[in-house]
Design a protein around this motif. Sequence first.
Motif, PDB file in Angstrom:
ATOM      1  N   PRO A   9       0.828  -1.208   0.000  1.00 35.56           N
ATOM      2  CA  PRO A   9       0.000   0.000   0.000  1.00 35.56           C
ATOM      3  C   PRO A   9       0.860   1.255   0.000  1.00 35.56           C
ATOM      4  O   PRO A   9       1.784   1.392   0.802  1.00 35.56           O
ATOM      5  CB  PRO A   9      -0.808  -0.129   1.293  1.00 35.56           C
ATOM      6  CG  PRO A   9      -0.797  -1.595   1.616  1.00 35.56           C
ATOM      7  CD  PRO A   9       0.532  -2.085   1.127  1.00 35.56           C
ATOM      8  N   THR A  10       0.576   2.162  -0.933  1.00 34.16           N
ATOM      9  CA  THR A  10       1.381   3.380  -1.065  1.00 34.16           C
ATOM     10  C   THR A  10       0.545   4.630  -0.886  1.00 34.16           C
ATOM     11  O   THR A  10       0.996   5.592  -0.280  1.00 34.16           O
ATOM     12  CB  THR A  10       2.047   3.419  -2.452  1.00 34.16           C
ATOM     13  OG1 THR A  10       2.834   2.247  -2.624  1.00 34.16           O
ATOM     14  CG2 THR A  10       2.943   4.632  -2.591  1.00 34.16           C
ATOM     15  N   HIS A  11      -0.677   4.618  -1.396  1.00 37.27           N
ATOM     16  CA  HIS A  11      -1.498   5.824  -1.401  1.00 37.27           C
ATOM     17  C   HIS A  11      -2.440   5.857  -0.208  1.00 37.27           C
ATOM     18  O   HIS A  11      -3.056   4.849   0.143  1.00 37.27           O
ATOM     19  CB  HIS A  11      -2.288   5.908  -2.709  1.00 37.27           C
ATOM     20  CG  HIS A  11      -1.427   5.986  -3.925  1.00 37.27           C
ATOM     21  ND1 HIS A  11      -0.704   7.113  -4.257  1.00 37.27           N
ATOM     22  CD2 HIS A  11      -1.146   5.072  -4.890  1.00 37.27           C
ATOM     23  CE1 HIS A  11      -0.036   6.895  -5.374  1.00 37.27           C
ATOM     24  NE2 HIS A  11      -0.277   5.664  -5.771  1.00 37.27           N
ATOM     25  N   GLN A  12      -2.545   7.029   0.388  1.00 42.56           N
ATOM     26  CA  GLN A  12      -3.435   7.242   1.522  1.00 42.56           C
ATOM     27  C   GLN A  12      -4.801   7.759   1.076  1.00 42.56           C
ATOM     28  O   GLN A  12      -5.715   7.869   1.900  1.00 42.56           O
ATOM     29  CB  GLN A  12      -2.802   8.245   2.497  1.00 42.56           C
ATOM     30  CG  GLN A  12      -1.434   7.831   3.013  1.00 42.56           C
ATOM     31  CD  GLN A  12      -1.461   6.484   3.723  1.00 42.56           C
ATOM     32  OE1 GLN A  12      -2.350   6.228   4.536  1.00 42.56           O
ATOM     33  NE2 GLN A  12      -0.507   5.618   3.413  1.00 42.56           N
ATOM     34  N   GLY A  13      -4.930   8.103  -0.196  1.00 45.95           N
ATOM     35  CA  GLY A  13      -6.194   8.569  -0.750  1.00 45.95           C
ATOM     36  C   GLY A  13      -6.542   7.776  -1.990  1.00 45.95           C
ATOM     37  O   GLY A  13      -5.844   6.822  -2.370  1.00 45.95           O
ATOM     38  N   ARG A  14      -7.615   8.170  -2.658  1.00 44.32           N
ATOM     39  CA  ARG A  14      -8.067   7.464  -3.855  1.00 44.32           C
ATOM     40  C   ARG A  14      -7.014   7.528  -4.956  1.00 44.32           C
ATOM     41  O   ARG A  14      -6.440   8.575  -5.215  1.00 44.32           O
ATOM     42  CB  ARG A  14      -9.375   8.086  -4.348  1.00 44.32           C
ATOM     43  CG  ARG A  14      -9.944   7.425  -5.598  1.00 44.32           C
ATOM     44  CD  ARG A  14     -11.307   7.989  -5.950  1.00 44.32           C
ATOM     45  NE  ARG A  14     -11.218   9.383  -6.361  1.00 44.32           N
ATOM     46  CZ  ARG A  14     -11.012   9.783  -7.612  1.00 44.32           C
ATOM     47  NH1 ARG A  14     -10.835   8.889  -8.569  1.00 44.32           N
ATOM     48  NH2 ARG A  14     -10.977  11.066  -7.909  1.00 44.32           N
ATOM     49  N   GLN A  32      -4.882  10.875  -4.732  1.00 43.57           N
ATOM     50  CA  GLN A  32      -5.320  12.154  -4.185  1.00 43.57           C
ATOM     51  C   GLN A  32      -4.433  12.620  -3.032  1.00 43.57           C
ATOM     52  O   GLN A  32      -4.516  13.764  -2.608  1.00 43.57           O
ATOM     53  CB  GLN A  32      -6.772  12.059  -3.709  1.00 43.57           C
ATOM     54  CG  GLN A  32      -7.775  11.976  -4.849  1.00 43.57           C
ATOM     55  CD  GLN A  32      -9.207  11.979  -4.364  1.00 43.57           C
ATOM     56  OE1 GLN A  32      -9.467  11.760  -3.181  1.00 43.57           O
ATOM     57  NE2 GLN A  32     -10.141  12.234  -5.259  1.00 43.57           N
ATOM     58  N   ASP A  33      -3.586  11.724  -2.533  1.00 41.40           N
ATOM     59  CA  ASP A  33      -2.616  12.116  -1.505  1.00 41.40           C
ATOM     60  C   ASP A  33      -1.416  12.840  -2.102  1.00 41.40           C
ATOM     61  O   ASP A  33      -0.471  13.180  -1.388  1.00 41.40           O
ATOM     62  CB  ASP A  33      -2.134  10.894  -0.728  1.00 41.40           C
ATOM     63  CG  ASP A  33      -1.555   9.804  -1.639  1.00 41.40           C
ATOM     64  OD1 ASP A  33      -1.427  10.036  -2.858  1.00 41.40           O
ATOM     65  OD2 ASP A  33      -1.228   8.716  -1.122  1.00 41.40           O
ATOM     66  N   ASN A  35       0.845  11.696  -4.046  1.00 36.73           N
ATOM     67  CA  ASN A  35       2.021  10.841  -4.209  1.00 36.73           C
ATOM     68  C   ASN A  35       2.038  10.230  -5.610  1.00 36.73           C
ATOM     69  O   ASN A  35       1.018   9.719  -6.083  1.00 36.73           O
ATOM     70  CB  ASN A  35       2.024   9.721  -3.173  1.00 36.73           C
ATOM     71  CG  ASN A  35       2.428  10.208  -1.790  1.00 36.73           C
ATOM     72  OD1 ASN A  35       3.046  11.260  -1.647  1.00 36.73           O
ATOM     73  ND2 ASN A  35       2.076   9.436  -0.760  1.00 36.73           N
ATOM     74  N   THR A  37       4.102   7.269  -7.522  1.00 42.01           N
ATOM     75  CA  THR A  37       4.994   6.154  -7.212  1.00 42.01           C
ATOM     76  C   THR A  37       5.151   5.252  -8.419  1.00 42.01           C
ATOM     77  O   THR A  37       4.332   5.266  -9.342  1.00 42.01           O
ATOM     78  CB  THR A  37       4.444   5.310  -6.045  1.00 42.01           C
ATOM     79  OG1 THR A  37       3.257   4.625  -6.480  1.00 42.01           O
ATOM     80  CG2 THR A  37       4.107   6.181  -4.847  1.00 42.01           C
ATOM     81  N   ARG A  51       6.583  13.513  -4.591  1.00 45.15           N
ATOM     82  CA  ARG A  51       5.464  14.267  -4.054  1.00 45.15           C
ATOM     83  C   ARG A  51       5.089  15.380  -5.028  1.00 45.15           C
ATOM     84  O   ARG A  51       5.902  16.250  -5.349  1.00 45.15           O
ATOM     85  CB  ARG A  51       5.859  14.879  -2.708  1.00 45.15           C
ATOM     86  CG  ARG A  51       4.750  15.641  -2.004  1.00 45.15           C
ATOM     87  CD  ARG A  51       3.758  14.722  -1.367  1.00 45.15           C
ATOM     88  NE  ARG A  51       2.813  15.484  -0.534  1.00 45.15           N
ATOM     89  CZ  ARG A  51       1.721  14.967  -0.010  1.00 45.15           C
ATOM     90  NH1 ARG A  51       1.440  13.692  -0.221  1.00 45.15           N
ATOM     91  NH2 ARG A  51       0.914  15.696   0.726  1.00 45.15           N
ATOM     92  N   TRP A  55      -3.257  17.209  -7.083  1.00 41.83           N
ATOM     93  CA  TRP A  55      -3.737  15.916  -7.554  1.00 41.83           C
ATOM     94  C   TRP A  55      -3.361  15.723  -9.006  1.00 41.83           C
ATOM     95  O   TRP A  55      -3.521  16.608  -9.832  1.00 41.83           O
ATOM     96  CB  TRP A  55      -5.253  15.840  -7.446  1.00 41.83           C
ATOM     97  CG  TRP A  55      -5.787  15.801  -6.050  1.00 41.83           C
ATOM     98  CD1 TRP A  55      -5.077  15.867  -4.884  1.00 41.83           C
ATOM     99  CD2 TRP A  55      -7.162  15.712  -5.685  1.00 41.83           C
ATOM    100  NE1 TRP A  55      -5.922  15.833  -3.816  1.00 41.83           N
ATOM    101  CE2 TRP A  55      -7.213  15.731  -4.269  1.00 41.83           C
ATOM    102  CE3 TRP A  55      -8.344  15.607  -6.405  1.00 41.83           C
ATOM    103  CZ2 TRP A  55      -8.415  15.661  -3.570  1.00 41.83           C
ATOM    104  CZ3 TRP A  55      -9.540  15.530  -5.720  1.00 41.83           C
ATOM    105  CH2 TRP A  55      -9.573  15.553  -4.317  1.00 41.83           C
TER     106      TRP A  55
END
Length: 298
Positions: A9-14, A32-33, A35, A37, A51, A55
């Motif tokens: 898991p990398t993203h904290q948002g959608r 949406q975080d 990021n 990757t 970073r 978005w």
Amino acid sequence: MIGRRTFIPTHQGRVTVVLFVLEMEWVLSTGQDKNFTWHCSESGTQLGLYRTTAWVSGLQFDVETRHAFVGDYSGQVTILKLELDSCSLVTTFKGHTGNVTALCWDPVQRVLFSGSSDHSIIMWDIGGRKGTAIELQGHNEKVQGLCYAPHSRQLISCSSDGGIVIWNMDVTRQETPEWLDSDSCQKCEQPFFWNFKQMWDSKKIGLRQHHCRKCGQAVCGKCSAKRSTIPLMGFEFEVRVCDSCHESITDEDRAPTATFHDSKHSIVYMHYEPTTGWLLTSGADKVVKLWDMTPVVS
């Protein structure tokens, strides 16, 4: 039976965009975080993270140079150089007044196309003339998708109002000029409404400022009352031009360089397969349509 791979898991948002790079065995993703990757598709190992400032809404990758093209909600396009475990910022550029909604990369001509919610498309000549930007104005609503037919050098674009435009990119296009600043009309020298000194000295009421789309000069409404298409500048619809530029535009200059089609549904996604000439569109109406584009893309 379909095999399954598990990614860390990398993203904290959608997750907003995912791109699979077969040649590199990489999976690129944004969320949406903010990021961005990339992972190894075989092992699932994360190779790097960057970073972004907003978005990400568009993503393309060039295998030869390992450049990732990232378009975001601020209207900016960022070019990143990806390595196995790091990345470096190459450059950023911005030409849209709305957010970037679609990207399309032509690795042969080394041209990047970006579509936006401001209804416009910009062709960025990255590999040829080093930064030349050509505008394409042919949509009335948000641009939702871009596809390129390399064999015929035609760009296919779609918008949320169902419009599909086929652009002939095998023509010599011209850059639109930058809008010039002036306190008075550059044709008749009448003051604009913020030029209080000239209004007082000449005892005249200030006029509203406009700009000629062909020369970029700041002009008043009286000196730019005429309209014209300028297809080689990307203006397939009539736009404001000054009187002198209107006289210089010939019938040959007004010859269209694009064709317009109505899909009759609000397009949210499109994909073009050049080997078959088929275009796939899906709409907000929950309908998927398959189009034979060979009559217009050939």
